[in-house]
Design a protein around this motif. Structure first.
Motif, PDB file in Angstrom:
ATOM      1  N   CYS A  36      -5.760 -12.995   7.947  1.00 29.97           N
ATOM      2  CA  CYS A  36      -5.908 -11.816   9.007  1.00 29.97           C
ATOM      3  C   CYS A  36      -5.459 -10.689   9.341  1.00 29.97           C
ATOM      4  O   CYS A  36      -3.830 -10.675   9.130  1.00 29.97           O
ATOM      5  CB  CYS A  36      -6.156 -12.280  10.536  1.00 29.97           C
ATOM      6  SG  CYS A  36      -7.779 -13.447  10.892  1.00 29.97           S
ATOM      7  N   LYS A  37      -5.852  -9.091   9.319  1.00 27.68           N
ATOM      8  CA  LYS A  37      -4.719  -8.078   9.472  1.00 27.68           C
ATOM      9  C   LYS A  37      -5.001  -6.983  10.028  1.00 27.68           C
ATOM     10  O   LYS A  37      -6.749  -7.119  10.864  1.00 27.68           O
ATOM     11  CB  LYS A  37      -4.723  -8.047   7.993  1.00 27.68           C
ATOM     12  CG  LYS A  37      -4.135  -8.252   6.875  1.00 27.68           C
ATOM     13  CD  LYS A  37      -4.274  -8.025   5.132  1.00 27.68           C
ATOM     14  CE  LYS A  37      -4.191  -8.687   4.205  1.00 27.68           C
ATOM     15  NZ  LYS A  37      -3.702  -8.024   2.859  1.00 27.68           N
ATOM     16  N   SER A  43      -4.525  -2.789  11.117  1.00 26.11           N
ATOM     17  CA  SER A  43      -4.503  -1.199  10.910  1.00 26.11           C
ATOM     18  C   SER A  43      -4.606  -0.918  12.062  1.00 26.11           C
ATOM     19  O   SER A  43      -5.627  -0.384  12.686  1.00 26.11           O
ATOM     20  CB  SER A  43      -4.956  -0.876   9.302  1.00 26.11           C
ATOM     21  OG  SER A  43      -6.416  -1.168   9.658  1.00 26.11           O
ATOM     22  N   CYS A  77     -10.686 -10.164   9.151  1.00 26.69           N
ATOM     23  CA  CYS A  77     -10.436 -11.768   8.294  1.00 26.69           C
ATOM     24  C   CYS A  77     -10.938 -12.146   7.728  1.00 26.69           C
ATOM     25  O   CYS A  77     -12.304 -11.993   6.668  1.00 26.69           O
ATOM     26  CB  CYS A  77     -10.711 -12.162   9.727  1.00 26.69           C
ATOM     27  SG  CYS A  77      -9.302 -12.367  10.893  1.00 26.69           S
TER      28      CYS A  77
END
Length: 212
Positions: free
Chosen positions: A167-168, A170, A211
């Motif tokens: 998962c990221k 931004s 994700c």
């Protein structure tokens, strides 16, 4: 307490920002941490640190009260009521579908950090949202742009320690054109932009969660 109720704009006494002559008049630095339970997104833990001028009235009313004293609880309840009146000043989206919030935070509190007031609360989603293979986005802003709500850096938005692998997050910070910026700067305290303009949203940072 009546003075606080009358002067709180976005949960704070922004009318004390007498030094400002253009929008925004008040500033809130934010931290957000997503909350995960069993692979589902359930809430956002938020921490809003108000600028010193904005904080002045709240801290004056708190006096020398210690953390946990009743006066902090009373002030926190009044501030939170204003935030709830504006739906947490937050929009959360799953694709084109707006995700709803619970009507009440699961926890909240007000404290002092030097000369600044700090509001913390847990914003619960009305329904848990699956994370695997999904993408979400959310923004927190004052529609009138009377208050500038911002993340000082991307690291101020964090994933929970137990978030699914991959998962990221931004953070996108918009760059409004010169005409829009000049318009915002031209607004005095007594001025309010047209509602359909949604001025604050055009300056709002957008957080995206993806994700695999």
């Amino acid at each position: 307490m009546t003075r606080v109720k009358q002067s709180v704009v976005l949960a704070v006494s922004a009318l004390l920002s007498w030094q400002a002559t253009a929008h925004p008049h008040s500033f809130i630095s934010m931290h957000s941490q997503l909350v995960n339970k069993d692979g589902q997104l359930t809430a956002i833990d938020m921490r809003w640190t108000m600028d010193e001028i904005t904080s002045a009235d709240l801290l004056y009313d708190a006096g020398n009260a210690k953390p946990g004293d009743e006066v902090w609880k009373q002030l926190a309840a009044e501030v939170m009521a204003n935030v709830l009146g504006q739906h947490y000043f937050t929009e959360f989206w799953h694709g084109k579908q707006k995700v709803k919030f619970e009507n009440r935070p699961t926890a909240y509190g007000l404290s002092r950090d030097g000369h600044k007031a700090v509001l913390t609360f847990t914003l619960p989603l009305a329904s848990p949202q699956p994370l695997a293979g999904q993408s979400y986005r959310f923004s927190t802003f004052d529609p009138t742009y009377y208050v500038d709500m911002h993340y000082d850096k991307e690291a101020n938005v964090t994933l929970p320690a137990d978030a699914p692998e991959g998962c990221k997050l931004s953070v996108h910070t918009p760059k409004p054109n010169e005409d829009l910026t000049a318009y915002a700067l031209s607004l005095d305290k007594a001025d309010a932009p047209p509602e359909d303009m949604d001025l604050g949203q055009q300056f709002a940072q957008q957080v995206t969660l993806t994700c695999p």
